[in-house]
Design an enzyme around this catalytic site. Structure first.
Site, mmCIF file in Angstrom:
data_model
loop_
_atom_site.group_PDB
_atom_site.id
_atom_site.type_symbol
_atom_site.label_atom_id
_atom_site.label_comp_id
_atom_site.label_asym_id
_atom_site.label_seq_id
_atom_site.Cartn_x
_atom_site.Cartn_y
_atom_site.Cartn_z
ATOM 1 N N HIS A 1 61.504 58.009 61.046
ATOM 2 C CA HIS A 1 61.839 57.301 59.809
ATOM 3 C C HIS A 1 61.313 55.885 59.896
ATOM 4 O O HIS A 1 61.097 55.356 60.988
ATOM 5 C CB HIS A 1 63.364 57.326 59.566
ATOM 6 C CG HIS A 1 64.146 56.744 60.698
ATOM 7 N ND1 HIS A 1 64.544 57.486 61.789
ATOM 8 C CD2 HIS A 1 64.578 55.486 60.931
ATOM 9 C CE1 HIS A 1 65.198 56.706 62.637
ATOM 10 N NE2 HIS A 1 65.225 55.474 62.135
ATOM 11 N N TRP B 1 72.809 64.238 59.397
ATOM 12 C CA TRP B 1 72.786 63.438 58.158
ATOM 13 C C TRP B 1 71.369 63.348 57.595
ATOM 14 O O TRP B 1 71.190 63.303 56.376
ATOM 15 C CB TRP B 1 73.387 62.046 58.394
ATOM 16 C CG TRP B 1 72.586 61.129 59.282
ATOM 17 C CD1 TRP B 1 72.676 61.033 60.647
ATOM 18 C CD2 TRP B 1 71.570 60.193 58.888
ATOM 19 N NE1 TRP B 1 71.788 60.099 61.119
ATOM 20 C CE2 TRP B 1 71.104 59.553 60.058
ATOM 21 C CE3 TRP B 1 71.009 59.816 57.661
ATOM 22 C CZ2 TRP B 1 70.108 58.578 60.040
ATOM 23 C CZ3 TRP B 1 70.019 58.834 57.647
ATOM 24 C CH2 TRP B 1 69.573 58.236 58.820
ATOM 25 N N HIS C 1 64.453 61.340 64.598
ATOM 26 C CA HIS C 1 63.681 62.047 63.575
ATOM 27 C C HIS C 1 62.924 60.919 62.885
ATOM 28 O O HIS C 1 63.559 59.970 62.393
ATOM 29 C CB HIS C 1 64.606 62.764 62.583
ATOM 30 C CG HIS C 1 63.862 63.382 61.432
ATOM 31 N ND1 HIS C 1 63.673 64.742 61.294
ATOM 32 C CD2 HIS C 1 63.243 62.811 60.370
ATOM 33 C CE1 HIS C 1 62.973 64.976 60.196
ATOM 34 N NE2 HIS C 1 62.697 63.816 59.614
ATOM 35 N N TYR D 1 61.807 51.187 68.031
ATOM 36 C CA TYR D 1 61.692 51.865 69.309
ATOM 37 C C TYR D 1 62.555 51.111 70.304
ATOM 38 O O TYR D 1 62.325 49.925 70.497
ATOM 39 C CB TYR D 1 60.244 51.945 69.794
ATOM 40 C CG TYR D 1 60.140 52.924 70.940
ATOM 41 C CD1 TYR D 1 60.149 54.293 70.683
ATOM 42 C CD2 TYR D 1 60.104 52.484 72.258
ATOM 43 C CE1 TYR D 1 60.112 55.200 71.723
ATOM 44 C CE2 TYR D 1 60.064 53.398 73.307
ATOM 45 C CZ TYR D 1 60.061 54.753 73.029
ATOM 46 O OH TYR D 1 60.032 55.676 74.048
HETATM 47 P P1 M7G Z 1 67.487 53.803 63.701
HETATM 48 O O1 M7G Z 1 66.307 52.972 64.001
HETATM 49 O O2 M7G Z 1 67.437 55.227 64.163
HETATM 50 O O3 M7G Z 1 68.800 53.210 64.305
HETATM 51 O O4 M7G Z 1 67.673 53.728 62.135
HETATM 52 P P2 M7G Z 1 69.755 51.998 64.019
HETATM 53 O O5 M7G Z 1 70.903 52.577 63.204
HETATM 54 O O6 M7G Z 1 70.235 51.622 65.392
HETATM 55 O O7 M7G Z 1 68.979 50.953 63.321
HETATM 56 C C1 M7G Z 1 68.449 54.601 61.396
HETATM 57 C C2 M7G Z 1 68.706 53.961 60.058
HETATM 58 O O8 M7G Z 1 69.374 54.898 59.253
HETATM 59 C C3 M7G Z 1 69.613 52.741 60.174
HETATM 60 O O9 M7G Z 1 69.042 51.656 59.460
HETATM 61 C C4 M7G Z 1 70.944 53.212 59.590
HETATM 62 O O10 M7G Z 1 71.655 52.186 58.920
HETATM 63 C C5 M7G Z 1 70.494 54.296 58.627
HETATM 64 N N1 M7G Z 1 71.504 55.346 58.438
HETATM 65 C C6 M7G Z 1 72.268 55.896 59.407
HETATM 66 N N2 M7G Z 1 73.045 56.866 58.861
HETATM 67 C C7 M7G Z 1 73.976 57.691 59.623
HETATM 68 C C8 M7G Z 1 72.762 56.944 57.521
HETATM 69 C C9 M7G Z 1 73.232 57.769 56.458
HETATM 70 O O11 M7G Z 1 74.078 58.655 56.595
HETATM 71 N N3 M7G Z 1 72.656 57.547 55.237
HETATM 72 C C10 M7G Z 1 71.705 56.561 55.034
HETATM 73 N N4 M7G Z 1 71.228 56.409 53.795
HETATM 74 N N5 M7G Z 1 71.255 55.780 56.018
HETATM 75 C C11 M7G Z 1 71.774 55.966 57.259
#
Ligand code: M7G
Length: 322
Positions: A262, A160, A260, A254
């Site tokens: 972000h 994604w 990746h 963390y």
């Molecule tokens: P993370 O810290 O890797 O994990 O954050 P978490 O989901 O446990 O917080 C990833 C962030 O990406 C989160 O805030 C998710 O809500 C957001 N996110 C995840 N997905 C699969 C998508 C997506 O497909 N599109 C968008 N715009 N945001 C996403």
């Protein structure tokens, strides 16, 4: 010219029936075929419920899905309409000057934000399942010997993320982009935010550069990237949403769920999920730490919580580190 979420909503309501139709047509989740197997988590405070269910296709074999239902915040500009129009008020109890009611709203003022993961993997079910949590203190050495091999073997797919970076998905939602392959990023609304009100503003900046898994990989070489995200991300948010940088919480997770790099941007007044001290690292502190010591995040012990049945917890237990 910057467009506020409320202006966007009005435009959507007035003029975008056509794009709504397209969006509806593109949505492929067969809700009518979804049968609930288990409530993974629910929160009365957050007004959310996380459901594990199965979609029974023509062949009858169930495919796992996660459906998250969330009552959305009030929108100031709708409140008058909400109280006056088409609304039924049913008295529940009355005592002296106090009374409580049930207010029944017309469907268009009573939407539920719905997030779907379909097909969902075992890891998704685990991520949303309410469980006991344990704190881990991961040294730099633990990261190399326990965490890194584990995340290399079984982290979530980041397709994604690549879809966003390559404009194969959500391209029309991009708020800002710095296209530089090394120090650039894409700023996009997080899918937790429906963009209808600013109170729960939530965006993510996803770096173009591939291979930076998390905070642990960051060194002083990444300072230009991190500074761009901090400065340009805030500027883009002020321009579009009129929220000042000083009213934003800008941080990395963390452990993250998706390896990746972000950065999360949330409204400071919003108690966003995942902004607790055992998970969120303010970007300004990260920049400062890397300026102080280029290898700070390779050396430091980092604390984070793991849920009881997460396989990574088992790895730490097996290594005698919990
Ligand atoms: P993370 O810290 O890797 O994990 O954050 P978490 O989901 O446990 O917080 C990833 C962030 O990406 C989160 O805030 C998710 O809500 C957001 N996110 C995840 N997905 C699969 C998508 C997506 O497909 N599109 C968008 N715009 N945001 C996403």
């Amino acid at each position: 010219m910057a467009e506020s979420p409320s202006a966007k909503r009005k435009r959507d309501e007035n003029g975008a029936a056509e794009s709504q139709d397209k969006a509806d047509a593109a949505s492929s989740f067969p809700l009518a075929e979804f049968s609930v197997c288990k409530v993974l988590r629910e929160s009365a405070r957050d007004k959310t419920i996380f459901l594990h269910g199965q979609v029974n296709g023509a062949s009858g074999d169930g495919t796992d899905a996660v459906v998250i239902l969330e009552k959305t915040p009030f929108q100031e500009e709708n409140v008058a309409e909400l109280l006056q129009k088409y609304t039924k008020l049913q008295l529940q109890m009355s005592n002296d000057i106090y009374s409580t009611y049930c207010l029944y709203l017309p469907p268009e003022l009573n939407e539920i934000k719905t997030t779907v993961v379909y097909p969902a993997t075992e890891k998704h079910l685990q991520k949303y399942l309410c469980q006991e949590v344990y704190l881990i203190q991961e040294t730099g050495e633990d990261y190399k010997t326990i965490t890194l091999p584990f995340i290399q073997s079984q982290s979530f797919s980041i397709q994604w993320v690549y879809n966003i970076l390559e404009k194969k998905a959500e391209a029309d939602r991009i708020i800002y982009e710095n296209p530089d392959p090394a120090n650039g990023f894409v700023l996009i609304p997080d899918f937790k935010w429906d963009q209808k009100q600013l109170d729960d503003l939530y965006l993510i900046a996803i770096c173009h550069c591939r291979g930076i898994k998390s905070l642990r990989d960051l060194t002083a070489d990444h300072l230009p990237l991190l500074k761009n995200i901090s400065q340009e991300g805030k500027e883009a948010i002020v321009k579009r949403f009129r929220i000042a940088g000083a009213q934003l919480r800008v941080y990395l997770h963390y452990q993250p769920s998706y390896y990746h790099l972000h950065v999360h941007f949330t409204a400071l007044s919003y108690d966003a999920p995942g902004c607790s001290v055992e998970r969120a690292h303010l970007l300004s502190d990260v920049i400062d730490n890397l300026e102080f010591d280029a290898q700070y995040y390779q050396k430091r012990t980092l604390t984070f919580a793991l849920r009881a049945d997460e396989p990574l917890l088992k790895k730490f237990q097996d290594a005698g580190r919990v």
